[in-house]
Design an enzyme around this catalytic site. Structure first.
Site, PDB file in Angstrom:
ATOM      1  N   ASP A  63      -5.102   8.762  -6.905  1.00 56.80           N
ATOM      2  CA  ASP A  63      -5.673  10.007  -5.898  1.00 56.80           C
ATOM      3  C   ASP A  63      -4.810  10.457  -5.627  1.00 56.80           C
ATOM      4  O   ASP A  63      -3.155   9.593  -5.313  1.00 56.80           O
ATOM      5  CB  ASP A  63      -6.138   8.707  -4.478  1.00 56.80           C
ATOM      6  CG  ASP A  63      -6.609   9.146  -3.498  1.00 56.80           C
ATOM      7  OD1 ASP A  63      -5.700  11.039  -3.467  1.00 56.80           O
ATOM      8  OD2 ASP A  63      -7.266   9.131  -2.715  1.00 56.80           O
ATOM      9  N   CYS A  93      -3.400  12.005  -3.342  1.00 56.73           N
ATOM     10  CA  CYS A  93      -2.912  11.136  -2.104  1.00 56.73           C
ATOM     11  C   CYS A  93      -1.734  10.922  -2.817  1.00 56.73           C
ATOM     12  O   CYS A  93       0.031  11.431  -1.971  1.00 56.73           O
ATOM     13  CB  CYS A  93      -3.441  11.524  -1.202  1.00 56.73           C
ATOM     14  SG  CYS A  93      -3.872   9.761  -0.963  1.00 56.73           S
ATOM     15  N   HIS A 140       1.216  -1.229   0.499  1.00 52.48           N
ATOM     16  CA  HIS A 140      -0.086  -0.133  -0.290  1.00 52.48           C
ATOM     17  C   HIS A 140       1.021   1.127   0.146  1.00 52.48           C
ATOM     18  O   HIS A 140       1.669   1.170   0.488  1.00 52.48           O
ATOM     19  CB  HIS A 140      -0.569  -0.054   1.101  1.00 52.48           C
ATOM     20  CG  HIS A 140      -2.170   0.886   1.001  1.00 52.48           C
ATOM     21  ND1 HIS A 140      -1.798   2.062   2.068  1.00 52.48           N
ATOM     22  CD2 HIS A 140      -3.409   1.389   1.697  1.00 52.48           C
ATOM     23  CE1 HIS A 140      -2.449   3.384   2.101  1.00 52.48           C
ATOM     24  NE2 HIS A 140      -3.444   2.095   2.024  1.00 52.48           N
TER      25      HIS A 140
END
Lengths: 324, 493
Positions: free
Chosen positions: B354, B356, B300
């Site tokens: 995304d 971020c 992740h």
């Protein structure tokens, strides 16, 4: 919810109101409850009314870790311990399903289970936890928190059973690109002691299990050749169990007709149905001096045609071949 | 320029002629103006979308992952095509001088709307509406995201706004002091997310980094470093080398990152505090190459950032990344996060882009580039296009996750951090590290940034340029170092 009386509690003043920066305009209710909470916490009161208060706050701010920790202390302290924890498990289930992406709720549940099992005289069936996890994953099949909890539970209680695997199978059946499910599958494969056999006092993976798993993955690739999850899984298995990556050449060529003689004669582009197959092929070619040229050509195709966003990466891999 | 093939030159010529504009000189013998780079990139991406080489076009097995992915791609394509059309209109009608867009300034659709974002951020300096109660336990984070963003947009923001500087000192100082004064030294539990809250290492990170921005030595002196050290060692540190977030809190690689960064800037790191930590981080790398939050969890972006930056606080990046992880797999996983159509980055395999992750994944590039000695590993310009064109709210300011979502402070900060990493090349000063006697406590302060050449990156208009970010600390460059240097001269007490 029962109404409790908190008027006897001395509430320490909250923040200095002179500070405007990022000051949250709390509701009156929240401010009052938080005031009581601070008062109760300062004297370490573990009571039913304290428990009720934590719930009120959690309902508004589920990420309030301080309040969660206090709630945990109340539960741990309580008499009729097991009954309380079981009630707590039921209560927190709804909070989890309402806040599935919250760190605190899942962790709280983990603390409860540890507490219950460590002190419980009756045999609590921890597998019941899968019902909740399954439910949350059916809502959002990639929720990191649900998977983290599932991994912890499985590992902690060694629940590497077929039920676990069959749930993964059902998720992959509905979405073969669910990488979280693939990751969990890898975890099960590698950690399930039943997948290993003893040989020369060494534990090695059962050949049948391995073959079955490779077959499963190849079928998954067939279904969606551009799905990186299944390729990563395949290469992951090869690396984990030290298999020879060259054995994957046939499979890679199946999704990239790179070695078709006519192609080089006519200088046509190979027909590729998977970028990941071409990448793996390039990697296989790089491992032998005689095929380095092919590797460079494959990287060049990736850089200029099939995967231009990674042009810098393909050039990097290609250049490391030139120098060696 | 030799590596750019003829085909590409022709393509550029074609693009420019399409836009009714041809440069007088041979394209690649001169530095293209920034806008041309942006257009070139977008056109290449859009052409790729419909080309026979885009294998994704052939996929017929539709599952949720793919339908979600297509939905995002389509929303992005719509934006890119509109931008290309409006740009070609500008060229044809002869709007502006020179490249036709230099005069657009902040009004140009592809430019960073600095003043609008500043306005968006300034709203948080006033009281926040009751909906923010959900973030009651993350108050130091709100301050951090906002102030770091302000400094990314304007390096001198706090110098120009001393009253804000004072407010940060008051707000964070109050939270720090409250826990310091209400507990004995032994019971001290770190800095919490708000007044009277339990110490939490992530809140502590946000609080300490926010204080670093203020450069107020009198406030720094009040930070209870000894107590923070004892708390980290006795309450958070685990035998296996990992850390937990708070008392009875969850254990993951975020906690490691926050403990090491806080320990670094306060100069309280010790060998004992980081015993076994690199090994534990190593156990979080997955078969895909990225890192999960704990061993066996899925790779992740956020956790991979925490893991890699943490390793780089324990030694020099080349050494650590070769020793404690499978570097080839890590590089492959990181570059796989960038998508051909969007140009933006995703956080996991088969998940959506995304903004971020422009930081969580984008800021990994400096470490990787240093470790493998390769100047640019990602497509910086494509990522910039994604941030600038798809993630800005052009009406109220702020940056967002992806098209059709609302901006927030978190995404504003991390999208801007990502933009900054696109605009800078980072070097590791090995000489400086040697001079420190290879002291791991000094390793975070051996990074040097330099702006990237115009030919490597689009949109180096002054309006689009943001402050340099520090890849390890995730804060605007200079502040962490100043705090560390301050505490080098102060006894731990």
């Amino acid at each position: 919810m029962e109404a409790y009386n908190y008027t006897d509690i001395q509430c320490p003043p909250p923040e200095s109101s002179e500070i405007e920066l990022c000051r949250i305009l709390y509701s009156e209710d929240y401010l009052t409850n938080m005031g009581y909470m601070r008062g109760i916490m300062s004297k370490n009161e573990y009571s039913e009314r304290a428990l009720a208060l934590t719930e009120k706050i959690i309902n508004v701010c589920a990420a309030h870790y301080t309040v969660w920790e206090y709630r945990y202390n109340i539960i741990k302290d309580g008499s009729n311990h097991n009954k309380i924890i079981k009630d707590e498990l039921i209560w927190s289930e709804n909070i989890i399903l309402e806040n599935p992406k919250n760190y605190q709720v899942w962790h709280y549940r983990q603390l409860l289970i540890i507490e219950l099992v460590s002190k419980s005289s009756d045999d609590y069936n921890v597998e019941k936890e899968f019902e909740l996890i399954d439910k949350s994953l059916i809502e959002d099949s990639k929720n990191y928190h649900s998977w983290t909890y599932r991994t912890w539970l499985t590992k902690h209680f060694k629940l590497y059973n077929d039920k676990n695997l069959s749930f993964i199978n059902s998720l992959l059946k509905s979405d073969i690109r669910n990488n979280s499910a693939w990751n969990f599958r890898f975890f099960l494969l590698v950690n399930n002691p039943e997948n290993y056999i003893e040989q020369d006092r060494k534990s090695i993976i059962n050949g049948l299990v391995l073959q079955k798993e490779l077959k499963f993955t190849e079928n998954a690739i067939e279904l969606a050749p551009q799905n990186q999850s299944s390729w990563n899984y395949l290469i992951g298995i090869y690396e984990k169990f030290n298999l020879d990556i060259n054995n994957l050449k046939g499979l890679s060529l199946k999704y990239s007709n790179f070695e078709d003689d006519k192609i080089s004669e006519l200088e046509m582009q190979p027909i590729i149905s998977s970028v990941h197959a071409l990448e793996l092929l390039a990697r296989i070619y790089s491992s032998s001096k005689t095929t380095v040229d092919k590797a460079i050509r494959a990287y060049d195709l990736l850089a200029t045609k099939y995967d231009p966003i990674r042009v810098n990466y393909w050039k990097y891999l290609s250049s490391s071949l030139n120098t060696t | 320029m030799e590596d750019i093939n003829d085909e590409k030159t022709q393509q550029i010529g074609y693009i420019l002629s399409l836009l009714g504009k041809r440069k007088k000189e041979p394209i690649f013998n001169t530095v293209l103006v920034d806008r041309d780079y942006q257009l070139e990139n977008l056109l290449t991406m859009m052409n790729f979308k419909d080309s026979p080489y885009n294998i994704d076009n052939d996929s017929d097995l539709f599952t949720k992952t793919l339908t979600d992915q297509r939905e995002v791609e389509n929303s992005v394509i719509k934006i890119y095509k509109e931008f290309l059309n409006s740009s070609s209109d500008n060229y044809e009608s002869g709007n502006g001088s020179g490249s036709g867009s230099e005069s657009e300034g902040e009004n140009g659709i592809g430019n960073l709307k600095k003043s609008l974002h500043l306005k968006f951020l300034k709203n948080a300096l006033k009281p926040l509406n009751p909906a923010f109660t959900k973030l009651d336990a993350s108050q130091t984070w709100i301050v951090f995201w906002i102030v770091n963003s302000l400094l990314l947009l304007d390096q001198d923001y706090l110098v120009k706004n001393p009253e804000l500087n004072e407010q940060i000192c008051l707000k964070i100082g109050f939270i720090v002091d409250y826990n310091k004064e209400s507990k004995s030294e032994k019971e001290y539990q770190g800095i919490g997310g708000g007044v009277g809250q339990l110490g939490h290492i992530a809140s502590t990170y946000a609080a300490i980094m926010s204080l670093s921005f203020t450069k107020r030595y009198d406030v720094w002196e009040r930070i209870p470093r000894k107590s923070i050290y004892d708390w980290m060692l006795n309450e958070l540190k685990q035998k296996d080398g990992s850390f937990v977030m708070s008392r009875n809190g969850e254990k993951d690689v975020r906690a490691v990152y926050c403990a090491l960064t806080v320990g670094s800037v306060l100069n309280i790191l010790s060998k004992k505090l980081v015993e076994n930590t690199a090994k534990w981080i190593q156990s979080c790398q997955t078969y895909e190459g990225g890192f999960g939050g704990c061993p066996d969890n899925e790779a992740h972006g956020g956790y991979t950032y925490c893991a890699v930056a943490s390793l780089c606080l324990l030694g020099d990046p080349k050494d650590m990344l070769n020793k404690y992880c499978n570097l080839d797999a890590l590089v492959r996983w990181i570059v796989s996060r960038q998508y051909n159509i969007e140009g933006g980055l995703s956080g996991r395999t088969n998940k959506l882009v995304d903004s971020c992750y422009s930081h969580w994944v984008g800021s990994l590039a400096p470490f990787i580039e240093i470790a493998i000695e390769w100047k640019t590993i990602m497509s910086r310009n494509c990522l910039q296009n994604y941030i600038l064109l798809c993630c800005q709210n052009r009406r109220y300011g702020g940056l967002r996750d992806k098209p059709l979502t609302n901006p927030d402070y978190y995404h504003t900060n991390y999208a801007l951090c990502g933009l900054s990493v696109c605009q800078n090349v980072y070097l590791f000063n090995y000489k400086k590290f040697e001079e420190s006697g290879r002291d791991f406590r000094a390793v975070g302060y051996c990074y040097e940034a330099s702006g990237i050449e115009a030919s490597d990156v689009v949109e180096r208009f002054q309006e689009n340029s943001v402050s340099e970010i520090h890849p390890v600390f995730g804060t605007v460059n200079g502040y962490a170092q100043e705090m560390y240097e301050f505490f080098c001269g102060v006894e731990i007490k």
